[in-house]
Scaffold this active site. Structure first.
Site, PDB file in Angstrom:
ATOM      1  N   ALA A  17     -29.557 -13.308 -26.191  1.00  0.00           N
ATOM      2  CA  ALA A  17     -30.967 -13.578 -26.464  1.00  0.00           C
ATOM      3  C   ALA A  17     -31.583 -14.452 -25.376  1.00  0.00           C
ATOM      4  O   ALA A  17     -32.700 -14.194 -24.910  1.00  0.00           O
ATOM      5  CB  ALA A  17     -31.119 -14.234 -27.834  1.00  0.00           C
ATOM      6  N   LYS A  80     -24.120   5.564 -26.429  1.00  0.00           N
ATOM      7  CA  LYS A  80     -24.182   5.624 -27.888  1.00  0.00           C
ATOM      8  C   LYS A  80     -25.265   6.623 -28.298  1.00  0.00           C
ATOM      9  O   LYS A  80     -26.426   6.482 -27.918  1.00  0.00           O
ATOM     10  CB  LYS A  80     -24.511   4.237 -28.473  1.00  0.00           C
ATOM     11  CG  LYS A  80     -24.701   4.250 -29.984  1.00  0.00           C
ATOM     12  CD  LYS A  80     -25.147   2.894 -30.509  1.00  0.00           C
ATOM     13  CE  LYS A  80     -25.477   2.966 -31.991  1.00  0.00           C
ATOM     14  NZ  LYS A  80     -25.974   1.675 -32.531  1.00  0.00           N
ATOM     15  N   GLU A 344     -27.221  -1.682 -38.552  1.00  0.00           N
ATOM     16  CA  GLU A 344     -28.010  -0.718 -37.777  1.00  0.00           C
ATOM     17  C   GLU A 344     -28.308  -1.223 -36.362  1.00  0.00           C
ATOM     18  O   GLU A 344     -29.250  -0.788 -35.721  1.00  0.00           O
ATOM     19  CB  GLU A 344     -29.299  -0.366 -38.519  1.00  0.00           C
ATOM     20  CG  GLU A 344     -29.094   0.569 -39.703  1.00  0.00           C
ATOM     21  CD  GLU A 344     -28.734   2.004 -39.297  1.00  0.00           C
ATOM     22  OE1 GLU A 344     -28.750   2.308 -38.086  1.00  0.00           O
ATOM     23  OE2 GLU A 344     -28.432   2.822 -40.203  1.00  0.00           O
TER      24      GLU A 344
END
Length: 500
Positions: A17, A80, A344
């Site tokens: 982050a 992915k 998710e």
């Protein structure tokens, strides 16, 4: 007249982050006279949650001008195409939540209505068979959608990355420092406030004082500034989501590399598998109400097939978010702003969305309350939409084989989600707002994968020649399966196009 421009932004905390914030700020502000400092504690390690991403990470790299293949090599990344869920609807069943397209509209009507009618007439085809990303993933294949012609099914593929979070932080650190970011390795131990409640300066462990006009808190769940200094309330969502703990370990990855994340449901939670070039990321997310840390450790080690490469790490969390992610002259990103379990892969997305929204609403050094309120309004909706999507996985599951799954059936469900479930149950329709990260196809994938059958479908599709529609659907499935079989295996593609 006093200068109202922000002249110095201080990012507190490294990790993914922190360096996402630093890189984004550096790219936009490096030639605008704004000084940016990132102060990072040498005493805190990166957790390693957030190594599976969503397609928005690719746009982030493009916006920074970062070469995709160079980044992948530096971070041991793999592609992915979505997430494959095992044992969620019931033990022994699996379904896909793929990226990209699922089917196409027919005669001006939503594809899913035709699929629902076909189901009612006994057609056994599964939804993932109409999703190019899932078809590739199921076959273990990969091919860049950018190389596809518009008429090819590959043009409907979308993708994200799995990567090593520690290596990502190091890569973005080099990128940011090349654009003039100042990096300070020291621990923040205190902060002083102005009379108006704004943060004035930080005190470092070595006694130095660091003053800025604006502060970005990337200190993880410690939330040093937004929580500790500004005492911003945390809204707890554990009444909606039972899982509050995770245990993590990395293992050897000597097998084929699937181009997707695995999410495998278990008795007291679920487990992830994230394949990288050099290792396999494993984590067990569970509810401490039903499982002790030692039981979770034993369960994870029992299920990890290859030798562990490091020691197990434990992580506790409270699902929720800060009441204000922007408070006075402080913005919270990453886990400092909130936490939603990684089911998710939304952690990095929320950091990206947070810094993107901050730059869209970039303030002067007065930090207008109206601007902060608008940021908070947008991010509250983002968090709540994602929260509801995650809750959906639990509240409509058919499992009732353990106290954990039984309690999930009695948990609170937000009203907006109850209404969405009722609408789908009635006629297979999805309503979503403009700030919903997940498209209608994603909601359909979870409802369908969990075995939720609508009472009826859109009656307007009765005007279509359904026999012809079924023939088309069959041809599409066959064509996609055939094309996927002719493409290179994911590992083969990586070795050729993204060597490390």
């Amino acid at each position: 007249m006093k200068n109202k421009f922000i002249q110095h932004i201080v990012v507190v905390g490294g990790g993914t982050a922190g360096w996402i914030a630093a890189a984004s700020l550096a790219k936009i502000l490096h030639n605008r006279g704004v000084r940016i400092t990132l102060v990072e504690s040498p005493e805190i390690n990166i957790i390693g949650v957030g190594e599976s991403t969503l397609p928005q990470v690719m746009q982030f790299l493009r916006n920074l001008g970062i070469d995709e293949k160079e980044f992948m090599a530096a971070t041991q990344a793999t592609y992915k195409l979505g997430t494959k869920f095992f044992d969620w609807s019931e033990v022994g069943e699996a379904f896909w939540h793929p990226f990209g397209n699922i089917g196409v509209d027919i005669d001006g009507h939503n594809f899913f209505a035709f699929l629902q009618k076909a189901r009612k007439q006994g057609d056994p085809a599964q939804m993932w068979q109409y999703a190019p990303s899932a078809v590739l993933g199921e076959a273990g294949r990969y091919y860049s959608p950018g190389a596809a012609t518009p008429e090819s099914f590959l043009s409907g593929v979308n993708y994200a990355l799995h990567f090593d979070a520690v290596k990502v932080a190091k890569y973005l650190k080099r990128f940011s420092e090349a654009l003039g970011i100042q990096h300070v390795m020291e621990t923040v131990v205190d902060a002083s406030l102005h009379d108006n409640g704004f943060i004035d300066s930080l005190t470092l462990k070595d006694g130095r004082r660091l003053a800025g006009d604006f502060y970005i808190d990337c200190t993880g769940t410690n939330a040093l500034l937004i929580g500790g200094v500004l005492n911003t309330q945390y809204i707890n969502w554990n009444n909606y989501l039972l899982c509050d703990s995770a245990v993590i370990v990395q293992s050897d990855n000597s097998c084929d590399i699937p181009p997707y994340t695995k999410a495998i449901a278990h008795e007291n939670g679920w487990r992830w598998e994230i394949p990288l070039r050099h290792r396999l990321g494993n984590g067990y997310v569970y509810s401490s109400e039903f499982c002790t840390p030692s039981q979770a450790e034993n369960k994870l080690l029992e299920l990890v097939q290859n030798p562990a490469l490091d020691s197990l790490r434990h992580f506790q969390f409270q699902a929720g978010r800060r009441e204000k992610l922007w408070n006075k002259n402080c913005l919270a990103l990453g886990f400092a702003g909130g936490f939603l379990e990684p089911l998710e892969s939304t952690a990095i997305y929320l950091s990206l969305k947070g810094i993107e929204s901050f730059l869209e609403l970039y303030p002067d050094n007065q930090c207008s309350l109206a601007i902060a309120n608008e940021f908070n309004r947008r991010m509250a909706i983002e968090y709540e939409n994602i929260r509801d999507f995650i809750i959906l996985h639990y509240c409509i599951s058919g499992r009732s084989d353990s106290p954990f799954w039984q309690k999930n059936k009695t948990m609170d469900v937000p009203r907006a989600l109850l209404e969405k479930i009722a609408l789908y149950q009635a006629q297979g329709r999805i309503y979503r707002n403009d700030l919903d990260l997940f498209k209608s196809s994603s909601w359909h994938a979870i409802f369908d994968g969990m075995g939720i059958v609508p009472d009826f479908y859109n009656p307007l599709i009765e005007g279509s020649n359904f026999k012809e529609v079924l023939n088309i659907l069959s041809e599409v499935r066959g064509l996609m399966s055939k094309m996927a079989a002719g493409l290179p295996a994911h590992k083969e593609y990586l070795d050729k196009h993204c060597p490390v």
